[in-house]
Design a protein around this motif. Structure first.
Motif, mmCIF file in Angstrom:
data_model
loop_
_atom_site.group_PDB
_atom_site.id
_atom_site.type_symbol
_atom_site.label_atom_id
_atom_site.label_comp_id
_atom_site.label_asym_id
_atom_site.label_seq_id
_atom_site.Cartn_x
_atom_site.Cartn_y
_atom_site.Cartn_z
ATOM 1 N N ALA B 1 0.837 -1.329 -0.076
ATOM 2 C CA ALA B 1 -0.068 0.055 0.014
ATOM 3 C C ALA B 1 0.870 1.261 0.013
ATOM 4 O O ALA B 1 2.121 1.102 0.835
ATOM 5 C CB ALA B 1 -0.820 0.075 1.277
ATOM 6 N N GLN B 2 0.368 2.325 -0.595
ATOM 7 C CA GLN B 2 1.110 3.652 -0.450
ATOM 8 C C GLN B 2 1.112 4.038 0.768
ATOM 9 O O GLN B 2 0.108 4.152 1.532
ATOM 10 C CB GLN B 2 0.414 4.603 -1.510
ATOM 11 C CG GLN B 2 0.445 4.134 -2.973
ATOM 12 C CD GLN B 2 -0.309 3.345 -3.534
ATOM 13 O OE1 GLN B 2 -0.937 2.641 -2.742
ATOM 14 N NE2 GLN B 2 -0.352 2.908 -4.847
ATOM 15 N N SER B 26 6.242 4.979 -0.029
ATOM 16 C CA SER B 26 6.289 3.776 -0.604
ATOM 17 C C SER B 26 5.460 3.580 -1.603
ATOM 18 O O SER B 26 4.053 4.164 -1.287
ATOM 19 C CB SER B 26 6.138 2.498 0.289
ATOM 20 O OG SER B 26 4.714 2.741 1.000
ATOM 21 N N TYR B 27 5.711 3.268 -3.020
ATOM 22 C CA TYR B 27 4.522 3.451 -3.808
ATOM 23 C C TYR B 27 5.053 2.483 -5.117
ATOM 24 O O TYR B 27 6.070 2.526 -5.357
ATOM 25 C CB TYR B 27 4.385 4.982 -4.410
ATOM 26 C CG TYR B 27 3.558 5.289 -5.335
ATOM 27 C CD1 TYR B 27 3.691 5.093 -6.714
ATOM 28 C CD2 TYR B 27 2.329 5.731 -5.132
ATOM 29 C CE1 TYR B 27 2.646 5.520 -7.667
ATOM 30 C CE2 TYR B 27 1.142 6.144 -5.781
ATOM 31 C CZ TYR B 27 1.397 5.966 -7.181
ATOM 32 O OH TYR B 27 0.352 6.193 -8.244
ATOM 33 N N SER B 28 4.007 1.926 -5.673
ATOM 34 C CA SER B 28 4.062 1.115 -6.835
ATOM 35 C C SER B 28 4.108 1.727 -8.253
ATOM 36 O O SER B 28 2.840 2.267 -8.339
ATOM 37 C CB SER B 28 3.382 -0.316 -6.558
ATOM 38 O OG SER B 28 1.968 0.202 -6.635
ATOM 39 N N MET B 84 3.187 23.917 9.758
ATOM 40 C CA MET B 84 3.121 22.367 9.615
ATOM 41 C C MET B 84 3.377 22.263 8.124
ATOM 42 O O MET B 84 2.632 22.676 7.254
ATOM 43 C CB MET B 84 1.910 21.891 9.938
ATOM 44 C CG MET B 84 1.591 21.786 11.693
ATOM 45 S SD MET B 84 2.635 20.467 12.355
ATOM 46 C CE MET B 84 2.492 19.115 11.566
ATOM 47 N N TYR B 85 4.214 21.316 7.857
ATOM 48 C CA TYR B 85 4.500 20.686 6.480
ATOM 49 C C TYR B 85 4.021 19.177 6.420
ATOM 50 O O TYR B 85 4.260 18.447 7.265
ATOM 51 C CB TYR B 85 5.795 20.982 6.189
ATOM 52 C CG TYR B 85 6.452 22.565 6.076
ATOM 53 C CD1 TYR B 85 6.517 23.229 7.185
ATOM 54 C CD2 TYR B 85 6.392 23.003 4.745
ATOM 55 C CE1 TYR B 85 6.913 24.334 7.294
ATOM 56 C CE2 TYR B 85 6.641 24.429 4.749
ATOM 57 C CZ TYR B 85 7.010 25.118 5.785
ATOM 58 O OH TYR B 85 7.203 26.555 6.049
ATOM 59 N N TYR B 86 3.195 18.723 5.244
ATOM 60 C CA TYR B 86 2.698 17.708 5.051
ATOM 61 C C TYR B 86 3.362 17.373 3.544
ATOM 62 O O TYR B 86 3.146 17.763 2.806
ATOM 63 C CB TYR B 86 1.311 17.609 5.108
ATOM 64 C CG TYR B 86 0.704 17.821 6.518
ATOM 65 C CD1 TYR B 86 0.124 19.199 6.633
ATOM 66 C CD2 TYR B 86 0.779 16.861 7.586
ATOM 67 C CE1 TYR B 86 -0.283 19.307 8.017
ATOM 68 C CE2 TYR B 86 0.118 17.126 8.707
ATOM 69 C CZ TYR B 86 -0.451 18.338 9.145
ATOM 70 O OH TYR B 86 -0.741 18.588 10.143
ATOM 71 N N CYS B 87 3.820 15.982 3.636
ATOM 72 C CA CYS B 87 4.148 15.357 2.376
ATOM 73 C C CYS B 87 2.952 14.355 1.783
ATOM 74 O O CYS B 87 2.314 13.778 2.951
ATOM 75 C CB CYS B 87 5.434 14.538 2.674
ATOM 76 S SG CYS B 87 6.275 13.800 1.011
ATOM 77 N N ALA B 88 2.844 14.437 0.505
ATOM 78 C CA ALA B 88 1.653 13.660 0.124
ATOM 79 C C ALA B 88 1.676 13.044 -1.176
ATOM 80 O O ALA B 88 2.553 13.491 -2.087
ATOM 81 C CB ALA B 88 0.537 14.645 0.217
ATOM 82 N N LEU B 89 1.182 11.931 -1.444
ATOM 83 C CA LEU B 89 1.002 11.227 -2.724
ATOM 84 C C LEU B 89 -0.353 10.682 -2.905
ATOM 85 O O LEU B 89 -1.027 10.402 -2.123
ATOM 86 C CB LEU B 89 2.264 10.183 -2.905
ATOM 87 C CG LEU B 89 2.431 9.116 -1.981
ATOM 88 C CD1 LEU B 89 1.219 8.208 -2.120
ATOM 89 C CD2 LEU B 89 3.739 8.426 -2.294
ATOM 90 N N PRO B 90 -0.578 10.598 -4.436
ATOM 91 C CA PRO B 90 -1.881 9.865 -4.692
ATOM 92 C C PRO B 90 -2.216 8.464 -4.112
ATOM 93 O O PRO B 90 -0.975 7.762 -4.201
ATOM 94 C CB PRO B 90 -1.846 9.946 -6.146
ATOM 95 C CG PRO B 90 -0.748 10.724 -6.577
ATOM 96 C CD PRO B 90 0.192 10.896 -5.448
ATOM 97 N N ALA B 91 -2.985 8.073 -3.518
ATOM 98 C CA ALA B 91 -3.082 6.749 -2.685
ATOM 99 C C ALA B 91 -3.623 5.462 -3.982
ATOM 100 O O ALA B 91 -3.512 4.444 -3.526
ATOM 101 C CB ALA B 91 -4.235 6.981 -1.498
ATOM 102 N N ASN B 96 -7.005 10.071 -7.556
ATOM 103 C CA ASN B 96 -7.855 11.211 -7.210
ATOM 104 C C ASN B 96 -8.091 11.043 -5.653
ATOM 105 O O ASN B 96 -9.033 11.571 -4.962
ATOM 106 C CB ASN B 96 -9.101 10.988 -7.762
ATOM 107 C CG ASN B 96 -9.588 9.377 -7.728
ATOM 108 O OD1 ASN B 96 -9.223 8.668 -7.032
ATOM 109 N ND2 ASN B 96 -10.836 9.256 -8.094
ATOM 110 N N MET B 97 -7.248 10.451 -4.755
ATOM 111 C CA MET B 97 -7.109 10.624 -3.270
ATOM 112 C C MET B 97 -5.889 10.606 -2.981
ATOM 113 O O MET B 97 -4.773 9.851 -3.383
ATOM 114 C CB MET B 97 -7.793 9.311 -2.706
ATOM 115 C CG MET B 97 -7.497 8.012 -3.189
ATOM 116 S SD MET B 97 -8.469 6.696 -2.554
ATOM 117 C CE MET B 97 -7.843 6.437 -0.856
#
Lengths: 113, 110
Positions: B1-2, B26-28, B84-91, B96-97
């Motif tokens: 899972a991402q 972690s991302y495929s 506050m700093y947040y890192c994010a990637l598509p799930a 779209n999430m």
């Protein structure tokens, strides 16, 4: 443009009650996503609405439901509230075709007592 | 899972010092990564995304696929960078999430 607006800003509810949170997206945006942010954590995706249908859902129970209206505004409903539902609920809107380009509202702080 | 990991809950530096906020993922597949920022009493907002390769407010972030990292850097911190700093990637592959890291609070002392 007021951007993404959410109401109410704060809310206190009792365990077992039901709550409805509201969101108006940024002008020109047709996709609305909801996130839950517990204290000290990053936002967690609840679900996303597009064309009045739930398109994606995160790992949240069926007590969490939503709706999108023809004007693209959205509601988040939570039934049978638990203490653990206390959190900041964020609404984010995105334009068509750029769904990860998320614009966030100020959030609704829900406290369950 | 991402998954997105931000190992530091708090980072405190003096004004003018370099800043590096760490993000590992972690991302495929080929990820699209973002940094979001939340200043005091303001809403969460997009700071930058790796595909645009831009510098916003002096911040840059380079995607390192070998180390699966997307660290946010600024050579000289300013007091107004405190947030506050947040890192994010598509799930998911539909993109779209978003999956967010736990966030890092940056405090820049005078």
């Amino acid at each position: 443009d007021a951007g993404v607006t959410q109401s109410p800003t704060h809310l206190i509810k009792t365990r077992g009650q039901q709550v409805t949170l509201r969101c108006s997206p940024k002008s020109g945006h047709d996709t609305v996503s909801w996130y839950q942010q517990a204290l000290g954590q990053g936002p967690q995706f609840i679900f996303q609405y597009y064309e009045e249908e739930e398109r994606q859902r995160g790992n949240f129970p069926d007590r969490f439901s939503g709706h999108q209206f023809p004007n693209y505004s959205s509601e988040l409903n939570v039934n049978a509230l638990l203490l653990g539902d206390s959190a900041l609920y964020l609404c984010a809107s995105s334009p068509t075709g750029r769904k990860t380009e998320a614009f966030f509202g100020q959030g609704t702080r829900l406290t369950v007592v | 899972a991402q998954r997105v990991t931000q190992p530091e809950k708090l980072l405190s530096v003096f004004k003018g010092a370099p800043v590096e906020l760490k993000c590992n993922y972690s991302y495929s597949g080929s990820p699209e990564l973002f940094w979001y920022v939340q200043y005091s009493r303001q809403r969460l907002q997009l700071l930058l995304r790796h595909i645009s390769r831009e510098s916003i407010k002096g911040f840059t972030a380079d995607l390192n696929k070998g180390e699966t990292s997307f660290h946010l850097k600024k050579p000289f911190a300013q007091e107004e960078d405190s947030a506050m700093y947040y890192c994010a990637l598509p799930a998911n592959n539909a993109g779209n999430m978003l999956t967010f890291g736990g966030g890092t609070r940056l405090m820049v002392k005078p």
